[in-house]
Design an enzyme around this catalytic site. Sequence first.
Site, mmCIF file in Angstrom:
data_model
loop_
_atom_site.group_PDB
_atom_site.id
_atom_site.type_symbol
_atom_site.label_atom_id
_atom_site.label_comp_id
_atom_site.label_asym_id
_atom_site.label_seq_id
_atom_site.Cartn_x
_atom_site.Cartn_y
_atom_site.Cartn_z
ATOM 1 C CE1 TYR A 106 -3.939 -2.205 0.417
ATOM 2 C CE2 TYR A 106 -2.527 -3.382 1.963
ATOM 3 C CZ TYR A 106 -3.670 -3.330 1.193
ATOM 4 O OH TYR A 106 -4.539 -4.385 1.170
ATOM 5 C CG ASN A 129 -11.295 -2.198 -7.809
ATOM 6 O OD1 ASN A 129 -11.940 -1.726 -8.734
ATOM 7 N ND2 ASN A 129 -10.431 -3.180 -7.974
ATOM 8 C CB CYS A 137 -7.630 -3.842 -5.637
ATOM 9 S SG CYS A 137 -9.066 -4.928 -5.607
ATOM 10 C CG HIS A 138 -5.767 -9.491 -7.470
ATOM 11 N ND1 HIS A 138 -6.474 -8.864 -8.489
ATOM 12 C CD2 HIS A 138 -4.776 -10.195 -8.070
ATOM 13 C CE1 HIS A 138 -5.926 -9.193 -9.652
ATOM 14 N NE2 HIS A 138 -4.895 -10.003 -9.420
ATOM 15 C CD GLU A 164 -2.513 -11.523 -11.220
ATOM 16 O OE1 GLU A 164 -1.689 -10.910 -10.501
ATOM 17 O OE2 GLU A 164 -3.589 -11.022 -11.565
#
Length: 169
Positions: A106, A129, A137-138, A164
Amino acid sequence: MTRRIDYTISHTTLGPLLLAATERGVCRVAFGESEGALERLLRAELPFAKVERDDVGLKTWSDAVVGYVDGQRDRLDLPIDVAASRFRLRVWEALRAIPRGATRSYSQVARSIGAPRAARAVAQACAGNPVAVVIPCHRVVAAGGGLGGYAYGPARKRVLLEREGALPG
């Protein structure tokens, strides 16, 4: 004039997924526990809009999001139609710039938008979001190495990051 929002609900390996859109782009992507719950959520968020289901018209965008969530697509670049404060829009733009397979804290996101003391505000922007996965946002995690929060639960966040390549599987 009443705003028209079309939506569809698809099934992913992470549960039901709602995708809603205007003529300009995707305005809502949300995971849920059931189709009914997702439909109620959308109607409650948009009480003055004309909300209609359109599985055929949104198939291309929905298939793209489902393919991404399920690990069958490497890229997700859809037009979005979201309204927010300038700060949130800057945060969301920074999140879209985080490459697949990478994460940021963050505080790193806050520094990247020129607001180094705004880590909590970045977390709030992530929590607000409206288009999960499309604005990734993950990919924002706690500075200490923890997952951090996620509106759709830590298990979903972990799976998305694993798919990912950002976390070991």
